[in-house]
Write a protein that holds these residues in place. Sequence first.
Motif, mmCIF file in Angstrom:
data_model
loop_
_atom_site.group_PDB
_atom_site.id
_atom_site.type_symbol
_atom_site.label_atom_id
_atom_site.label_comp_id
_atom_site.label_asym_id
_atom_site.label_seq_id
_atom_site.Cartn_x
_atom_site.Cartn_y
_atom_site.Cartn_z
ATOM 1 N N ARG A 35 -6.558 1.263 9.184
ATOM 2 C CA ARG A 35 -7.759 1.691 9.891
ATOM 3 C C ARG A 35 -8.206 3.080 9.444
ATOM 4 N N SER A 36 -7.238 3.981 9.224
ATOM 5 C CA SER A 36 -7.611 5.325 8.765
ATOM 6 C C SER A 36 -8.162 5.288 7.351
ATOM 7 N N ALA B 291 -3.601 9.195 3.934
ATOM 8 C CA ALA B 291 -3.255 7.866 4.464
ATOM 9 C C ALA B 291 -2.656 6.996 3.361
ATOM 10 N N SER C 139 -1.224 -1.046 10.878
ATOM 11 C CA SER C 139 -2.665 -1.251 11.048
ATOM 12 C C SER C 139 -3.400 0.070 11.261
ATOM 13 N N ASP C 140 -2.725 1.060 11.850
ATOM 14 C CA ASP C 140 -3.354 2.372 12.021
ATOM 15 C C ASP C 140 -3.618 3.030 10.674
ATOM 16 N N ALA D 85 -15.147 3.618 15.109
ATOM 17 C CA ALA D 85 -14.026 3.741 14.170
ATOM 18 C C ALA D 85 -14.509 3.996 12.750
ATOM 19 N N THR E 79 -11.724 4.069 7.806
ATOM 20 C CA THR E 79 -12.559 5.109 8.412
ATOM 21 C C THR E 79 -12.957 6.156 7.389
ATOM 22 N N THR F 294 1.073 5.402 3.361
ATOM 23 C CA THR F 294 1.273 3.968 3.155
ATOM 24 C C THR F 294 2.288 3.729 2.042
#
Length: 126
Positions: free
Chosen positions: A6-7, A113, A2-3, A51, A10, A117
């Motif tokens: 989220r990045s 990111a 999830s981080d 965020a 963002t 992933t």
Amino acid sequence: MSDLIRSLATSASGMQAQSGRLRHVSENIANADTPGYRRKTVEFRDVMGGAQVALGPVRLDRSALERIYDPGHPLADETGHHDGTNVDLVLELADAREAQRSYEANLRMFDQARQMTQGLFELLRR
């Protein structure tokens, strides 16, 4: 996981905000010679507790318009003056450069990111 998501969100919001900022800067530059045109400014606002970022409302710069002496101009008053614009091209170009660099920084963060992933998915497939 999830981080990473989220990045991505963002950095995507940062790119979207900077592209909107660049659009307004472009409008200001395009209208730098339009009589009576007031410079548009935008501010950023936090979304989702800081965020993400988004553009706030568009505001018109209330600084004084340049007074131009041109008696032959159709908008000239009885003294031969008309309102110019309050767009400063040097300031607009600096804002455009800043928006471009911020967009590129967000793009690099998004790409990092995304690569992380992909690496995670490859590890999970093994």
